[in-house]
Scaffold this motif. Structure first.
Motif, PDB file in Angstrom:
ATOM      1  N   ASP A  26       0.867  -1.182   0.229  1.00 25.80           N
ATOM      2  CA  ASP A  26       0.139  -0.163  -0.130  1.00 25.80           C
ATOM      3  C   ASP A  26       0.900   1.168   0.074  1.00 25.80           C
ATOM      4  OD1 ASP A  26       1.056  -0.255   2.468  1.00 25.80           O
ATOM      5  OD2 ASP A  26      -0.726   0.443   3.384  1.00 25.80           O
ATOM      6  N   ASP A  27       2.310   1.071  -0.151  1.00 25.17           N
ATOM      7  CA  ASP A  27       3.077   2.270  -0.112  1.00 25.17           C
ATOM      8  C   ASP A  27       2.982   2.838  -1.428  1.00 25.17           C
ATOM      9  OD1 ASP A  27       5.835   1.567   2.421  1.00 25.17           O
ATOM     10  OD2 ASP A  27       3.759   2.679   2.502  1.00 25.17           O
ATOM     11  N   ALA A  28       2.997   4.306  -1.372  1.00 17.35           N
ATOM     12  CA  ALA A  28       3.244   5.155  -2.413  1.00 17.35           C
ATOM     13  C   ALA A  28       4.708   5.088  -3.091  1.00 17.35           C
ATOM     14  CB  ALA A  28       2.946   6.531  -2.221  1.00 17.35           C
ATOM     15  N   ILE A  29       5.804   4.782  -2.289  1.00 25.14           N
ATOM     16  CA  ILE A  29       7.095   4.755  -2.312  1.00 25.14           C
ATOM     17  C   ILE A  29       7.765   3.460  -2.314  1.00 25.14           C
ATOM     18  CG2 ILE A  29       9.156   6.258  -2.329  1.00 25.14           C
ATOM     19  CD1 ILE A  29       7.578   8.523  -0.596  1.00 25.14           C
ATOM     20  N   HIS A  30       8.608   3.276  -3.395  1.00 22.95           N
ATOM     21  CA  HIS A  30       9.270   1.964  -3.427  1.00 22.95           C
ATOM     22  C   HIS A  30      10.969   2.281  -3.546  1.00 22.95           C
ATOM     23  CE1 HIS A  30       5.855  -0.804  -4.008  1.00 22.95           C
ATOM     24  NE2 HIS A  30       5.652   0.189  -4.268  1.00 22.95           N
ATOM     25  N   GLY A  31      11.597   1.488  -2.681  1.00 17.54           N
ATOM     26  CA  GLY A  31      13.191   1.522  -2.702  1.00 17.54           C
ATOM     27  C   GLY A  31      13.547   2.943  -2.004  1.00 17.54           C
TER      28      GLY A  31
ATOM     29  N   HIS B 121      11.900  17.148   5.762  1.00 14.88           N
ATOM     30  CA  HIS B 121      11.556  15.521   5.358  1.00 14.88           C
ATOM     31  C   HIS B 121      12.850  15.481   4.390  1.00 14.88           C
ATOM     32  CE1 HIS B 121       8.781  12.693   2.900  1.00 14.88           C
ATOM     33  NE2 HIS B 121       9.844  12.223   3.547  1.00 14.88           N
ATOM     34  N   ILE B 122      13.701  14.247   4.447  1.00 15.92           N
ATOM     35  CA  ILE B 122      14.643  13.561   3.745  1.00 15.92           C
ATOM     36  C   ILE B 122      14.181  12.384   2.907  1.00 15.92           C
ATOM     37  CG2 ILE B 122      16.985  13.276   3.364  1.00 15.92           C
ATOM     38  CD1 ILE B 122      16.932  15.177   6.280  1.00 15.92           C
ATOM     39  N   LEU B 123      14.339  12.190   1.896  1.00 18.50           N
ATOM     40  CA  LEU B 123      13.795  11.154   1.276  1.00 18.50           C
ATOM     41  C   LEU B 123      15.066  10.666   0.077  1.00 18.50           C
ATOM     42  CD1 LEU B 123      11.469   8.906   0.617  1.00 18.50           C
ATOM     43  CD2 LEU B 123      10.555  10.547  -1.350  1.00 18.50           C
ATOM     44  N   ASP B 124      15.213   9.392   0.281  1.00 14.99           N
ATOM     45  CA  ASP B 124      16.610   8.914  -0.041  1.00 14.99           C
ATOM     46  C   ASP B 124      15.848   7.819  -1.057  1.00 14.99           C
ATOM     47  OD1 ASP B 124      18.620   7.251  -0.823  1.00 14.99           O
ATOM     48  OD2 ASP B 124      19.645   7.347   1.069  1.00 14.99           O
ATOM     49  N   LEU B 125      15.907   7.896  -2.395  1.00 15.59           N
ATOM     50  CA  LEU B 125      15.224   6.764  -3.243  1.00 15.59           C
ATOM     51  C   LEU B 125      16.419   6.038  -3.906  1.00 15.59           C
ATOM     52  CD1 LEU B 125      12.832   8.264  -5.628  1.00 15.59           C
ATOM     53  CD2 LEU B 125      12.534   6.540  -3.866  1.00 15.59           C
ATOM     54  N   GLU B 126      16.716   4.891  -3.847  1.00 16.24           N
ATOM     55  CA  GLU B 126      17.798   4.334  -4.363  1.00 16.24           C
ATOM     56  C   GLU B 126      17.572   4.193  -5.982  1.00 16.24           C
ATOM     57  OE1 GLU B 126      18.364   0.080  -3.754  1.00 16.24           O
ATOM     58  OE2 GLU B 126      17.127  -0.004  -5.628  1.00 16.24           O
ATOM     59  N   GLU B 127      18.635   3.742  -6.493  1.00 13.21           N
ATOM     60  CA  GLU B 127      18.205   3.830  -8.123  1.00 13.21           C
ATOM     61  C   GLU B 127      17.306   3.418  -8.730  1.00 13.21           C
ATOM     62  OE1 GLU B 127      22.107   3.280 -10.368  1.00 13.21           O
ATOM     63  OE2 GLU B 127      21.022   2.215 -12.105  1.00 13.21           O
ATOM     64  N   LYS B 128      16.814   2.150  -8.216  1.00 18.10           N
ATOM     65  CA  LYS B 128      15.847   1.213  -8.554  1.00 18.10           C
ATOM     66  C   LYS B 128      14.344   1.770  -7.903  1.00 18.10           C
ATOM     67  CE  LYS B 128      17.659  -2.568  -7.225  1.00 18.10           C
ATOM     68  NZ  LYS B 128      17.569  -3.949  -6.740  1.00 18.10           N
ATOM     69  N   GLY B 129      14.726   2.631  -7.190  1.00 21.66           N
ATOM     70  CA  GLY B 129      13.287   3.302  -6.393  1.00 21.66           C
ATOM     71  C   GLY B 129      12.600   4.218  -7.228  1.00 21.66           C
TER      72      GLY B 129
END
Ligand code: AKG
Length: 198
Positions: free
Chosen positions: A52-57, A93-101
């Protein structure tokens, strides 16, 4: 990448409420922000595939205290994004998305966030897609360059979903935009009591 021509008035409303400021910070300022958040972030695990999450990785945190140099940078963000009498969230807010994210389409909850979202994009270029929540054929892709600031408010914030395209779908005006690891540093204002009480 812009499909708003069928309804020019909406295109204008979007353009005036989603503004991009390229090169808002220098390479040294980007490094200064990274240096402060990386020791904490690097201890967190990236999270994947929460149904149910909007954000992956991603991994994320909120930060109240910043060193002097970074306080100045964030002061410039706040000054540009928010008029003087607007109550701002003190936590950044700090959001770190990995390359695949990637970030799936969503509208930030009005319970937690006011009418303005101001985000610095660090470490990579990426493409944000805004899709009209009621008329899905109306959308615009926005190139978020490394070290740019976007300010999303009003129509763009409330009437459009926003998403950050996964690297494999990351195109802007037909050109591949490589999205590597991305850290965003996001300032928001307090929710409005009118919107949250309804
Ligand atoms: C959110 O936190 O709701 C986002 O969509 C983040 C956007 C960004 O990373 O710039």
């Amino acid at each position: 990448s812009e499909q708003l021509t069928q309804e020019p008035s909406l295109g204008q409303a979007l353009a005036s409420t989603m503004t991009i400021h390229n090169d808002f910070i220098s390479e040294a300022e980007e490094q200064s922000l990274i240096d402060e958040v990386e020791p904490y972030m690097s201890n967190l695990k990236y999270e994947f595939d929460h149904w149910d999450d909007a954000i992956h990785g991603y991994r994320e945190t909120e930060r109240l205290q910043w060193n002097e140099a970074n306080t100045k940078i964030l002061g410039r963000v706040r000054e540009l994004a928010f008029p003087p009498n607007v109550a701002q969230l003190k936590y950044v807010h700090i959001l770190d998305l990995e390359e695949k994210g990637h970030i799936k389409p969503h509208i930030d909850a009005v319970r937690f966030c006011g009418d303005t979202i101001a985000g610095l994009s660090l470490l990579t270029d990426s493409v944000m897609r805004l899709v009209h929540d009621k008329k899905k054929a109306l959308y615009a892709d926005v190139l978020l360059r490394r070290r740019s600031l976007y300010v999303m408010k009003g129509t763009a914030r409330f009437d459009y979903t926003h998403e950050l395209l996964a690297n494999k779908f990351s195109l802007f005006k037909g050109e591949k935009i490589f999205k590597g690891r991305r850290i965003s540093v996001i300032c928001r204002n307090e929710p409005s009591s009118e919107r949250t009480s309804s």
